[in-house]
Motif scaffolding. Structure first.
Motif, PDB file in Angstrom:
ATOM      1  N   ILE A 122       0.779  -1.226  -0.328  1.00 29.77           N
ATOM      2  CA  ILE A 122      -0.247  -0.354  -0.006  1.00 29.77           C
ATOM      3  C   ILE A 122       0.878   0.959   0.377  1.00 29.77           C
ATOM      4  O   ILE A 122       1.716   1.038   1.242  1.00 29.77           O
ATOM      5  N   ASP A 123       0.604   2.253  -0.716  1.00 30.60           N
ATOM      6  CA  ASP A 123       1.305   3.313  -1.203  1.00 30.60           C
ATOM      7  C   ASP A 123       0.991   4.146  -0.241  1.00 30.60           C
ATOM      8  O   ASP A 123      -0.279   4.385   0.061  1.00 30.60           O
ATOM      9  N   LEU A 124       1.293   5.439  -0.252  1.00 35.08           N
ATOM     10  CA  LEU A 124       1.256   6.602   1.636  1.00 35.08           C
ATOM     11  C   LEU A 124       1.823   7.628   0.754  1.00 35.08           C
ATOM     12  O   LEU A 124       3.320   7.532   0.002  1.00 35.08           O
ATOM     13  N   PHE A 125       0.773   8.520   0.523  1.00 38.93           N
ATOM     14  CA  PHE A 125       1.650   9.994   0.014  1.00 38.93           C
ATOM     15  C   PHE A 125       1.283  10.790   0.757  1.00 38.93           C
ATOM     16  O   PHE A 125       0.079  11.113   1.603  1.00 38.93           O
ATOM     17  N   ALA A 126       1.726  11.685   0.782  1.00 39.34           N
ATOM     18  CA  ALA A 126       1.364  13.786   1.639  1.00 39.34           C
ATOM     19  C   ALA A 126       0.822  14.367   0.321  1.00 39.34           C
ATOM     20  O   ALA A 126       1.390  14.267  -0.317  1.00 39.34           O
ATOM     21  N   ALA A 127      -0.219  14.822   0.795  1.00 33.72           N
ATOM     22  CA  ALA A 127      -1.024  16.039  -0.056  1.00 33.72           C
ATOM     23  C   ALA A 127      -1.135  17.302   0.378  1.00 33.72           C
ATOM     24  O   ALA A 127      -1.264  17.397   1.594  1.00 33.72           O
ATOM     25  N   TRP A 128      -1.144  18.642  -0.396  1.00 33.70           N
ATOM     26  CA  TRP A 128      -1.354  19.769   0.414  1.00 33.70           C
ATOM     27  C   TRP A 128      -2.290  21.133  -1.267  1.00 33.70           C
ATOM     28  O   TRP A 128      -0.903  19.854  -1.563  1.00 33.70           O
ATOM     29  N   GLU A 129      -2.262  22.055  -0.967  1.00 35.14           N
ATOM     30  CA  GLU A 129      -2.524  22.838  -1.706  1.00 35.14           C
ATOM     31  C   GLU A 129      -1.488  23.469  -1.734  1.00 35.14           C
ATOM     32  O   GLU A 129      -0.583  23.844  -1.128  1.00 35.14           O
ATOM     33  N   PRO A 130      -1.205  23.388  -3.179  1.00 37.72           N
ATOM     34  CA  PRO A 130       0.326  24.234  -3.852  1.00 37.72           C
ATOM     35  C   PRO A 130      -0.034  25.644  -3.709  1.00 37.72           C
ATOM     36  O   PRO A 130       1.007  26.637  -3.030  1.00 37.72           O
ATOM     37  N   GLU A 131      -1.204  26.304  -3.382  1.00 37.41           N
ATOM     38  CA  GLU A 131      -1.034  27.591  -2.913  1.00 37.41           C
ATOM     39  C   GLU A 131      -1.071  27.780  -1.427  1.00 37.41           C
ATOM     40  O   GLU A 131      -1.465  28.965  -1.064  1.00 37.41           O
ATOM     41  N   HIS A 132      -1.405  26.926  -0.627  1.00 35.66           N
ATOM     42  CA  HIS A 132      -1.083  27.439   0.903  1.00 35.66           C
ATOM     43  C   HIS A 132      -0.146  28.188   1.334  1.00 35.66           C
ATOM     44  O   HIS A 132       1.139  28.022   0.377  1.00 35.66           O
ATOM     45  N   HIS A 133      -0.028  29.059   1.832  1.00 34.42           N
ATOM     46  CA  HIS A 133       0.455  30.639   1.938  1.00 34.42           C
ATOM     47  C   HIS A 133       1.999  29.343   3.021  1.00 34.42           C
ATOM     48  O   HIS A 133       2.906  29.711   2.813  1.00 34.42           O
ATOM     49  N   ALA A 134       2.370  28.290   2.919  1.00 36.82           N
ATOM     50  CA  ALA A 134       3.070  27.865   3.822  1.00 36.82           C
ATOM     51  C   ALA A 134       3.840  26.357   3.429  1.00 36.82           C
ATOM     52  O   ALA A 134       4.380  25.006   3.942  1.00 36.82           O
TER      53      ALA A 134
END
Length: 306
Positions: free
Chosen positions: A258-270
């Motif tokens: 099972i593969d794990l990924f972290a994802a976030w919004e590219p426009e996030h201020h941080a």
């Protein structure tokens, strides 16, 4: 109502006179007096009783003063937060993660954070809810399939799907079993909404081998508990519990993982801070589970690693 005017009101209340407050806030006495009159007119309240050389709060002024202080305090906090955002820093970090990942990966990772890291908040999230979570306040989502291309992402780890058995089971001591060997076992599997079950079902379909005895479990720890009770073989991705022995399952295309990924919004201020945290989380997974779980690939656009 202006924050500046509220500040004058608090300054006069604390100093006891317009002249004393003027020296503190560096504004002329007539200007402060005029602002206070405008505030009283706007509020429809008499905030001060005016005597020779001194002002005293009325009953209404005494009750309004804590509200004015609160508004000014919140404004100061908002300015401080804005400075933090502008600098790309995070004071608080909200992570959405599936149950198993939360327990076995995220929680141990949080134990490694330092005083310089943001204060984390973690909540359990069904993988299908991960992307809405990012739109509604989560900074980082941990998912089990490659995130959509509109998100910034990083591959964290590729973890085995284990067959857990008791020490009296014939598989105890083995490193791996072939997928078709599960046919003769009672399989304690998660329900089809869970990613490990989907991986198992897909591998079985490719092999053309159905399972006759499957017990659906809504929780991976329950599956292991039943295996420990001798009710079957638990097929989950969790860390071992109850003294069970982990055996890798090998399908037609290799070991089930099972593969794990972290994802976030590219426009996030941080976004840069989140990318750095995701990288640390990936390194932590390798340290915790060994180099075999390291994902193959490279870091590409928006921090994506595949």
């Amino acid at each position: 109502m202006e924050l500046r005017t509220l500040g004058y009101f608090v300054a006069v209340a604390d100093a006891g006179s317009v002249s004393a407050a003027a020296a503190v806030v560096h504004v002329t006495q007539p200007a402060i007096s005029r602002q206070l009159r405008q505030l009283e007119t706007e509020l429809g309240l008499e905030l001060f009783t005016r005597g020779p050389g001194r002002l005293s709060l009325t009953a209404a002024g005494q009750q309004f003063l804590p509200h004015a202080r609160d508004v000014l305090h919140r404004a100061d906090e908002a300015r401080a937060a804005a400075r933090t955002y502008a600098a790309g820093r995070l004071e608080r970090l909200t992570i959405a993660a599936p149950t198993t990942t939360l327990t076995d990966v995220i929680a141990p990772f949080l134990a490694t954070l330092t005083d310089d890291d943001p204060m984390p908040t973690v909540f359990e999230s069904d993988p299908r809810e991960a992307y809405p979570a990012l739109r509604h306040g989560a900074d980082l989502a941990i998912v089990t399939e490659a995130p959509r291309s509109t998100l910034a992402a990083r591959a964290l780890a590729s973890l085995p799907v284990w067959a857990y058995v008791r020490d009296d089971h014939p598989w105890h001591g083995r490193d791996a079993v072939a997928l078709h060997e599960l046919v003769d076992e009672t399989v304690l599997a998660l329900t089809p909404s869970f990613r490990p079950r989907q991986i198992l079902d897909t591998a079985l379909a490719r092999l053309g081998v159905p399972l006759d005895r499957v017990v659906d479990c809504s929780n991976p720890q329950v599956a292991q508990a039943l295996a420990a009770a001798g009710r079957g073989v638990a097929v989950v991705t969790d860390d071992a519990r109850f003294g069970l022995w982990p055996v890798q399952i090998v399908g037609r295309d290799g070991p089930l993982r099972i593969d794990l990924f972290a994802a976030w919004e590219p426009e996030h201020h941080a976004a840069e801070t989140l990318a750095a945290l995701a990288a640390r989380l990936g390194e932590f997974c390798v340290e915790r589970y060994g180099p075999d779980v390291a994902p193959a690939g490279h870091v590409g656009q928006m921090g994506r690693e595949y």
